[in-house]
Each structure stands twice: as structure tokens, then as C-alpha cells.
Design a protein around this motif. Structure first.
Motif, mmCIF file in Angstrom:
data_model
loop_
_atom_site.group_PDB
_atom_site.id
_atom_site.type_symbol
_atom_site.label_atom_id
_atom_site.label_comp_id
_atom_site.label_asym_id
_atom_site.label_seq_id
_atom_site.Cartn_x
_atom_site.Cartn_y
_atom_site.Cartn_z
ATOM 1 N N GLY A 96 7.883 9.987 -0.927
ATOM 2 C CA GLY A 96 8.974 9.531 -1.849
ATOM 3 C C GLY A 96 9.344 10.978 -2.473
ATOM 4 O O GLY A 96 9.527 11.846 -1.768
ATOM 5 N N HIS A 97 9.617 11.090 -3.772
ATOM 6 C CA HIS A 97 10.228 12.076 -4.439
ATOM 7 C C HIS A 97 9.602 12.457 -5.926
ATOM 8 O O HIS A 97 9.145 11.330 -6.246
ATOM 9 N N ASN A 98 9.721 13.600 -6.315
ATOM 10 C CA ASN A 98 9.224 14.012 -7.361
ATOM 11 C C ASN A 98 10.441 14.101 -8.308
ATOM 12 O O ASN A 98 11.392 14.901 -8.147
ATOM 13 N N LYS A 132 8.257 13.551 -19.761
ATOM 14 C CA LYS A 132 6.729 13.678 -19.805
ATOM 15 C C LYS A 132 6.226 14.511 -18.700
ATOM 16 O O LYS A 132 5.028 14.720 -18.721
ATOM 17 N N GLY A 133 7.081 15.073 -17.995
ATOM 18 C CA GLY A 133 6.709 15.943 -16.710
ATOM 19 C C GLY A 133 6.664 15.368 -15.239
ATOM 20 O O GLY A 133 7.805 14.553 -15.430
ATOM 21 N N ASN A 134 6.072 15.656 -14.483
ATOM 22 C CA ASN A 134 6.252 15.401 -12.958
ATOM 23 C C ASN A 134 6.065 14.051 -12.936
ATOM 24 O O ASN A 134 5.085 13.582 -13.454
ATOM 25 N N ARG A 135 7.015 13.194 -12.233
ATOM 26 C CA ARG A 135 6.877 11.711 -11.914
ATOM 27 C C ARG A 135 7.062 11.542 -10.304
ATOM 28 O O ARG A 135 8.074 11.932 -10.065
ATOM 29 N N TYR A 136 6.082 11.270 -9.731
ATOM 30 C CA TYR A 136 5.985 11.034 -8.377
ATOM 31 C C TYR A 136 6.320 9.474 -8.045
ATOM 32 O O TYR A 136 5.635 8.439 -8.210
ATOM 33 N N CYS A 137 7.608 9.121 -7.777
ATOM 34 C CA CYS A 137 8.090 7.793 -7.359
ATOM 35 C C CYS A 137 7.968 7.829 -5.751
ATOM 36 O O CYS A 137 8.435 8.190 -4.909
ATOM 37 N N ILE A 138 7.031 6.901 -5.475
ATOM 38 C CA ILE A 138 6.119 6.748 -4.140
ATOM 39 C C ILE A 138 6.571 5.313 -3.470
ATOM 40 O O ILE A 138 6.206 4.412 -4.294
ATOM 41 N N ASN A 139 6.763 5.243 -2.345
ATOM 42 C CA ASN A 139 7.214 4.005 -1.547
ATOM 43 C C ASN A 139 5.871 3.294 -1.348
ATOM 44 O O ASN A 139 4.766 4.090 -0.984
ATOM 45 N N LEU A 140 5.629 2.271 -1.662
ATOM 46 C CA LEU A 140 4.454 1.263 -1.589
ATOM 47 C C LEU A 140 4.062 1.391 -0.171
ATOM 48 O O LEU A 140 2.898 1.462 0.271
ATOM 49 N N VAL A 141 4.960 1.350 0.791
ATOM 50 C CA VAL A 141 4.632 1.149 2.384
ATOM 51 C C VAL A 141 4.021 2.491 2.702
ATOM 52 O O VAL A 141 3.424 2.646 3.786
ATOM 53 N N SER A 142 4.412 3.493 2.146
ATOM 54 C CA SER A 142 3.656 4.886 2.560
ATOM 55 C C SER A 142 2.268 5.058 2.027
ATOM 56 O O SER A 142 1.327 6.041 2.504
ATOM 57 N N ILE A 143 1.716 4.184 1.190
ATOM 58 C CA ILE A 143 0.381 4.548 0.431
ATOM 59 C C ILE A 143 -0.446 3.386 0.407
ATOM 60 O O ILE A 143 -1.248 3.028 -0.160
ATOM 61 N N ALA A 144 0.063 2.422 1.639
ATOM 62 C CA ALA A 144 -0.768 1.188 1.852
ATOM 63 C C ALA A 144 -2.026 1.049 2.905
ATOM 64 O O ALA A 144 -2.237 0.040 3.407
ATOM 65 N N GLY A 145 -2.168 2.076 3.077
ATOM 66 C CA GLY A 145 -3.297 2.485 4.202
ATOM 67 C C GLY A 145 -4.376 2.118 3.867
ATOM 68 O O GLY A 145 -4.915 1.940 2.527
ATOM 69 N N GLY A 146 -5.467 1.842 4.651
ATOM 70 C CA GLY A 146 -6.940 1.801 4.526
ATOM 71 C C GLY A 146 -7.433 3.204 4.612
ATOM 72 O O GLY A 146 -7.138 4.131 5.256
ATOM 73 N N PRO A 147 -8.848 3.390 3.970
ATOM 74 C CA PRO A 147 -9.491 4.707 4.217
ATOM 75 C C PRO A 147 -9.670 4.993 5.488
ATOM 76 O O PRO A 147 -10.073 4.091 6.395
ATOM 77 N N ALA A 148 -9.470 6.142 5.571
ATOM 78 C CA ALA A 148 -9.676 6.791 7.224
ATOM 79 C C ALA A 148 -10.831 6.055 7.769
ATOM 80 O O ALA A 148 -10.910 5.781 9.036
ATOM 81 N N ASN A 149 -12.164 6.174 7.185
ATOM 82 C CA ASN A 149 -13.203 5.976 7.751
ATOM 83 C C ASN A 149 -13.360 4.332 8.237
ATOM 84 O O ASN A 149 -14.013 4.027 8.882
ATOM 85 N N GLU A 150 -12.740 3.576 7.266
ATOM 86 C CA GLU A 150 -12.698 2.211 7.620
ATOM 87 C C GLU A 150 -11.777 1.737 8.694
ATOM 88 O O GLU A 150 -12.091 1.032 9.574
#
Length: 180
Positions: free
Chosen positions: A152-154, A159-177
């Protein structure tokens, strides 16, 4: 338009600590667009894998549609509340690699996290919620993983830095799982 205003609009900012800046090489062409690996098969919250692949690996500028994270077809809203009520926070993982990218809420309530996210249209994180081992900000504000996933983008605010992030980019499972 005055030349000084034009220069300010076109400048590519550097962000101070705690932001970890990244080099443009992170987003170079790899086996699967900008990532060496494809999007995971079983993404969380019912997010669309094709959209995730397009946004994460074959894109530098665009985003999923605004408010996607609260769309009725996506279970993020109910599942995230349950996880935060149970654990106090929740971890968001790279949809390609499964590396942890964000942990929220930190320094605010779940309701405050969701309120800010709704106002801006995408999950919105603050500096304390970023895992800087795996997240970088490129000149111009693009937020990426160290492995080349477009996140996404900062978009800093009062209030400072705000990171607007795509849900599809952070919907993974933990690497070990994911490897099981």
C-alpha cells in the motif's frame, strides 16, 4: 502554479525513524511479478486470490477497492474482532511469504483501529504496529515487503505516519503454517 508549490508536490520524501527505507531494487522483476513466490493458496478472511495476486505482485500503483476489508463477502471484520478479544492484538502476514508485517492494535483500541481504517477506506496502521524486519517504505511512499509484495502507501497525517494497506496483501497465513 508557483514553482515552489510544484517542487513540493513532486518531491519524493524521506521518512524519519522508525521508518526503514527500502531500495527500488526490492520491486524488481522476479519469478512471479515483483515476488519470487506466488500468493498463498489459502488466504485468510475469504479474500479473492486473483485480486491478491494482481495487487501484490503485478502492481505498483493501484489498490483493492475502498472499504473491501468490510465487504460482506470478506470475514475480516468479525474474525479480527474475535482474535483481538482473545489475544489483545492480531498479526497480519504477507500474502506471498507468510512473514509477519503488522501487529494491531497497539497503543489504541480495536475500535479506534477500525474507525481510522473505515475513514480512510483501507486497514490503516501506525509506526508501532509495523514489523520493520519485513516492511520497507520506498521514496514516494509506496509500502512493500522486503520480498517484493506491494502492500500500500504511507500517507502521513497530523498524527504521524499512516500506512494504508490492502487487505489482500496482508491476508496470508504464518510462514510456518503455510509449509505444513
Amino acid at each position: 502554479m508557483p514553482l515552489s508549490l510544484l517542487r513540493n508536490l513532486l518531491r519524493k520524501p524521506e521518512y524519519g525513524p522508525p521508518v526503514v527505507m527500502g531500495d527500488e531494487k526490492i520491486m524488481s522483476k522476479k519469478a512471479n511479478g515483483t515476488s519470487a513466490v506466488p500468493v498463498q493458496e489459502n488466504l485468510r478472511w475469504g479474500v479473492d486470490r486473483d485480486t491478491a495476486d494482481r495487487i501484490c505482485n503485478h502492481n505498483r500503483r493501484y489498490a483493492e477497492r475502498s472499504q473491501y476489508f468490510i465487504d460482506p463477502s470478506v470475514t475480516f471484520f468479525s474474525e479480527s474482532r474475535e482474535e483481538v478479544e482473545k489475544n489483545g492484538t492480531m498479526t497480519f502476514y504477507d500474502s506471498n511469504t507468510g512473514n509477519p508485517l503488522f501487529v494491531a492494535p497497539k497503543g489504541r483500541s480495536y475500535d479506534d483501529f477500525m474507525k481510522e481504517s473505515r475513514v480512510h477506506g483501507w486497514p490503516s496502521f501506525r509506526d508501532d504496529e509495523v514489523d520493520w524486519r519485513y516492511v520497507r517504505v520506498l521514496r514516494g511512499g509506496e509500502v512493500v515487503s522486503v520480498d517484493g509484495t506491494h502492500l500500500g502507501h504511507n500517507l502521513p497525517d497530523g498524527k504521524g505516519n499512516r500506512y494504508c494497506i490492502n487487505l489482500v496483501s496482508i491476508a496470508g497465513g504464518p510462514a510456518n503454517e503455510e509449509k505444513k
